[in-house]
Design a protein around this motif. Structure first.
Motif, PDB file in Angstrom:
ATOM      1  N   PRO A   1      57.747 -30.355  -5.422  1.00  0.00           N
ATOM      2  CA  PRO A   1      58.421 -31.115  -6.123  1.00  0.00           C
ATOM      3  C   PRO A   1      57.587 -32.286  -6.276  1.00  0.00           C
ATOM      4  O   PRO A   1      58.028 -33.350  -7.055  1.00  0.00           O
ATOM      5  CB  PRO A   1      59.710 -31.443  -5.382  1.00  0.00           C
ATOM      6  N   ARG A   2      56.486 -32.539  -5.463  1.00  0.00           N
ATOM      7  CA  ARG A   2      55.506 -33.782  -5.451  1.00  0.00           C
ATOM      8  C   ARG A   2      54.263 -33.415  -5.877  1.00  0.00           C
ATOM      9  O   ARG A   2      53.714 -32.294  -5.452  1.00  0.00           O
ATOM     10  CB  ARG A   2      55.517 -34.741  -4.170  1.00  0.00           C
ATOM     11  N   PRO A   3      53.513 -34.409  -6.528  1.00  0.00           N
ATOM     12  CA  PRO A   3      52.200 -34.068  -7.070  1.00  0.00           C
ATOM     13  C   PRO A   3      51.145 -34.402  -5.950  1.00  0.00           C
ATOM     14  O   PRO A   3      50.104 -34.011  -6.043  1.00  0.00           O
ATOM     15  CB  PRO A   3      51.822 -35.250  -8.119  1.00  0.00           C
ATOM     16  N   GLU A   4      51.731 -34.760  -4.531  1.00  0.00           N
ATOM     17  CA  GLU A   4      50.789 -35.057  -3.632  1.00  0.00           C
ATOM     18  C   GLU A   4      51.372 -34.317  -2.353  1.00  0.00           C
ATOM     19  O   GLU A   4      52.406 -34.123  -2.081  1.00  0.00           O
ATOM     20  CB  GLU A   4      50.577 -36.615  -3.186  1.00  0.00           C
ATOM     21  N   PHE A   5      50.093 -33.823  -1.524  1.00  0.00           N
ATOM     22  CA  PHE A   5      50.241 -33.378  -0.384  1.00  0.00           C
ATOM     23  C   PHE A   5      51.089 -34.212   0.705  1.00  0.00           C
ATOM     24  O   PHE A   5      50.395 -35.168   0.694  1.00  0.00           O
ATOM     25  CB  PHE A   5      49.154 -32.528   0.385  1.00  0.00           C
TER      26      PHE A   5
ATOM     27  N   VAL B   1      52.289 -26.496  -9.843  1.00  0.00           N
ATOM     28  CA  VAL B   1      53.410 -26.624 -10.622  1.00  0.00           C
ATOM     29  C   VAL B   1      54.283 -27.664 -10.087  1.00  0.00           C
ATOM     30  O   VAL B   1      55.012 -27.437  -8.861  1.00  0.00           O
ATOM     31  CB  VAL B   1      54.492 -25.499 -10.919  1.00  0.00           C
ATOM     32  N   VAL B   2      54.355 -28.908 -10.529  1.00  0.00           N
ATOM     33  CA  VAL B   2      55.089 -30.211  -9.774  1.00  0.00           C
ATOM     34  C   VAL B   2      56.753 -30.008 -10.481  1.00  0.00           C
ATOM     35  O   VAL B   2      56.937 -30.241 -11.578  1.00  0.00           O
ATOM     36  CB  VAL B   2      54.542 -31.391 -10.081  1.00  0.00           C
ATOM     37  N   ASP B   3      57.502 -29.126  -9.555  1.00  0.00           N
ATOM     38  CA  ASP B   3      58.821 -29.030  -9.879  1.00  0.00           C
ATOM     39  C   ASP B   3      59.441 -28.453  -8.786  1.00  0.00           C
ATOM     40  O   ASP B   3      59.151 -28.277  -7.802  1.00  0.00           O
ATOM     41  CB  ASP B   3      58.841 -27.800 -11.151  1.00  0.00           C
ATOM     42  N   SER B   4      60.919 -28.308  -8.797  1.00  0.00           N
ATOM     43  CA  SER B   4      61.666 -27.843  -7.685  1.00  0.00           C
ATOM     44  C   SER B   4      62.287 -26.445  -8.070  1.00  0.00           C
ATOM     45  O   SER B   4      62.700 -26.415  -9.198  1.00  0.00           O
ATOM     46  CB  SER B   4      62.748 -29.056  -7.410  1.00  0.00           C
ATOM     47  N   ALA B   5      62.014 -25.608  -7.191  1.00  0.00           N
ATOM     48  CA  ALA B   5      62.745 -24.365  -7.321  1.00  0.00           C
ATOM     49  C   ALA B   5      64.285 -24.484  -7.117  1.00  0.00           C
ATOM     50  O   ALA B   5      64.684 -25.162  -5.977  1.00  0.00           O
ATOM     51  CB  ALA B   5      62.189 -23.301  -6.418  1.00  0.00           C
TER      52      ALA B   5
ATOM     53  N   ALA C   1      64.140 -26.480 -11.630  1.00  0.00           N
ATOM     54  CA  ALA C   1      64.919 -27.506 -12.032  1.00  0.00           C
ATOM     55  C   ALA C   1      64.629 -28.048 -13.488  1.00  0.00           C
ATOM     56  O   ALA C   1      65.667 -28.595 -14.150  1.00  0.00           O
ATOM     57  CB  ALA C   1      64.713 -28.715 -10.877  1.00  0.00           C
ATOM     58  N   SER C   2      63.437 -28.070 -13.926  1.00  0.00           N
ATOM     59  CA  SER C   2      63.125 -28.049 -15.360  1.00  0.00           C
ATOM     60  C   SER C   2      63.424 -27.224 -16.421  1.00  0.00           C
ATOM     61  O   SER C   2      63.586 -27.675 -17.545  1.00  0.00           O
ATOM     62  CB  SER C   2      61.556 -28.361 -15.414  1.00  0.00           C
ATOM     63  N   GLY C   3      63.961 -26.344 -15.805  1.00  0.00           N
ATOM     64  CA  GLY C   3      64.534 -25.153 -16.823  1.00  0.00           C
ATOM     65  C   GLY C   3      63.567 -24.050 -17.069  1.00  0.00           C
ATOM     66  O   GLY C   3      63.906 -22.933 -17.673  1.00  0.00           O
TER      67      GLY C   3
ATOM     68  N   ILE D   1      56.467 -21.018  -3.032  1.00  0.00           N
ATOM     69  CA  ILE D   1      57.516 -22.211  -3.102  1.00  0.00           C
ATOM     70  C   ILE D   1      57.283 -23.218  -1.882  1.00  0.00           C
ATOM     71  O   ILE D   1      57.512 -22.866  -0.645  1.00  0.00           O
ATOM     72  CB  ILE D   1      59.075 -21.769  -3.082  1.00  0.00           C
ATOM     73  N   GLY D   2      56.796 -24.345  -2.147  1.00  0.00           N
ATOM     74  CA  GLY D   2      56.480 -25.332  -1.021  1.00  0.00           C
ATOM     75  C   GLY D   2      55.056 -25.599  -1.071  1.00  0.00           C
ATOM     76  O   GLY D   2      54.326 -24.781  -0.415  1.00  0.00           O
ATOM     77  N   GLY D   3      54.710 -26.827  -0.866  1.00  0.00           N
ATOM     78  CA  GLY D   3      53.477 -27.106  -0.713  1.00  0.00           C
ATOM     79  C   GLY D   3      52.908 -28.081   0.378  1.00  0.00           C
ATOM     80  O   GLY D   3      52.174 -28.974   0.374  1.00  0.00           O
ATOM     81  N   GLY D   4      53.665 -27.678   1.730  1.00  0.00           N
ATOM     82  CA  GLY D   4      53.380 -28.231   2.757  1.00  0.00           C
ATOM     83  C   GLY D   4      52.476 -27.443   3.488  1.00  0.00           C
ATOM     84  O   GLY D   4      51.601 -26.828   3.150  1.00  0.00           O
TER      85      GLY D   4
END
Length: 397
Positions: free
Chosen positions: A41-45, A76-80, A93-95, A15-18
């Motif tokens: 949540p974003r498609p880019e770093f 996976v571009v989404d938010s936990a 967030a998308s379900g 969880i988290g792409g930083g």
């Protein structure tokens, strides 16, 4: 291999792409029998350490994940929104729900504009995340070049932001609250103060902002100062995901872990980066800490899979880098415990070191994608080849 010897791959959700999460995801590929999903949540770093450049339009701050992630990692571009420990699933967030055997919690940090300061949340801009930096950049672009700008916060983020704008000839006031650059040595603070003074930055060390208005700031002394744009850089917060998932956190909301970065509540959740609080004593929020912690978190997961004892934290700091515009900077040296020593490099050489440091943060992730296990920060733990070849053991509950 017989059917009785077959083991399905371990599912790890990062969880988290930083800096911590992306390096951890690549590091996990040391074992071929691990399926890795990176949720972001974003498609880019986002190169957070370049966001002040992005705001001032002196540089960019995003990198394509396609150049950073190793083969087989699913982005996976989404938010936990919740870690469902009972069902062993990460709710999005998308379900969607992502099943896991292990979670690496690298949710990062966010801005912390205090609600106790009237008008701050409404009228001040922060620079902690890409979206807020985009709003700030757009606002800055609409201002007259001589419009007064107030940067609140005398830490490294505030200094870099003020310097980047001042070098362009902007009219900048830096409000420190107490001390300018308190984490630096006395000699480094003097160098910062000299550079800011030469570039016309008004540094207010004793003042505290008590109210932010659309075109002014108000100080504790009752003084009012014009401010067409107020940028808030004091402190950071963390996402509420850990607390929302019923996990123990510290006062700020960082996930409480033991010294192997494992959650004190659940042996299948391992934390890294800004959102981790090992033994309730979190390390300084920084790229310098995030990447070693990302590798450590991945090693802990790999140890659990192998049925071996994970290593404890063995983190050391070397200092900090501060950019002063594009042509100067400060390289502050420190003891391993992150305590500054009275030794620093200044000027163009420090600027070059800072730029090299920024590039190194991304190049390390790319190197880990090409060769998992190439990270070399940790000492005293199991060797990468031991984790990669060890038989699968009994996982913890």
């Amino acid at each position: 291999m017989s059917t009785s010897e077959y083991h399905s791959p371990s599912k790890v959700v990062v969880i988290g792409g930083g800096y911590a999460g992306t390096l951890a995801a690549n590091h996990l590929r040391m074992r071929a029998d691990v399926d890795v999903m990176l949720v972001n949540p974003r498609p880019e770093f986002v190169e957070r350490i370049r966001l002040h450049q992005f705001v001032a339009e002196t540089g960019e701050a995003t990198v394509d994940y396609g150049t950073l992630l190793g083969e087989g990692i699913q982005l996976v571009v989404d938010s936990a929104t919740r870690i469902d420990t009972a069902a062993r699933a990460v709710r999005l967030a998308s379900g969607r729900a992502l099943d896991y055997d292990y979670v690496i919690y690298a949710a990062g940090s966010t801005a912390a504009i205090p609600s106790s300061v009237p008008g701050a949340a409404e009228f001040a801009f922060d620079i902690a995340e890409l979206e807020s930096a985009q709003r700030l950049r757009a606002r800055l672009g609409k201002l007259p070049f001589d419009a007064p700008i107030t940067v609140v916060g005398g830490g490294l983020t505030g200094i870099e932001t003020a310097a980047e704008l001042a070098e362009q000839g902007r009219t900048v006031t830096l409000v420190c609250g107490r001390t300018l650059a308190p984490s630096l040595s006395a000699s480094a603070r003097r160098s910062v103060a000299t550079w800011l003074s030469r570039h016309g930055v008004a540094v207010l060390e004793a003042e505290v902002v008590t109210e932010v208005r659309p075109d002014t700031v108000v100080f504790a002394s009752a003084a009012v100062r014009a401010s067409a744009l107020t940028i808030w850089t004091t402190g950071f917060g963390v996402p509420e995901l850990a607390a929302a998932s019923g996990l123990c956190t510290d006062e700020l909301g960082r996930l409480l872990t033991d010294e192997t970065l494992t959650s004190v509540d659940d042996g299948r959740i391992i934390a890294a980066g800004d959102a981790a609080a090992p033994s309730g004593r979190p390390l300084r929020m920084s790229c310098q800490a995030a990447q070693p912690l990302g590798a450590q978190a991945a090693n802990t997961v790999l140890s659990r899979i192998a049925g071996t004892e994970p290593a404890v934290i063995n983190q050391a700091f070397t200092g900090s880098c501060v950019s002063l515009g594009r042509r100067a900077g400060i390289r502050q040296l420190s003891r391993k415990d992150d305590t500054a020593v009275n030794l620093c490099i200044t000027g163009r050489m420090a600027a070059a070191i800072k730029e090299a440091t920024c590039k190194l943060g991304v190049s390390r992730i790319r190197r880990e994608a090409r060769k998992p296990g190439s990270s070399s920060w940790l000492k005293g733990g199991p060797r990468p080849e031991q984790l990669a070849s060890a038989p699968r053991g009994v996982t913890s509950p």
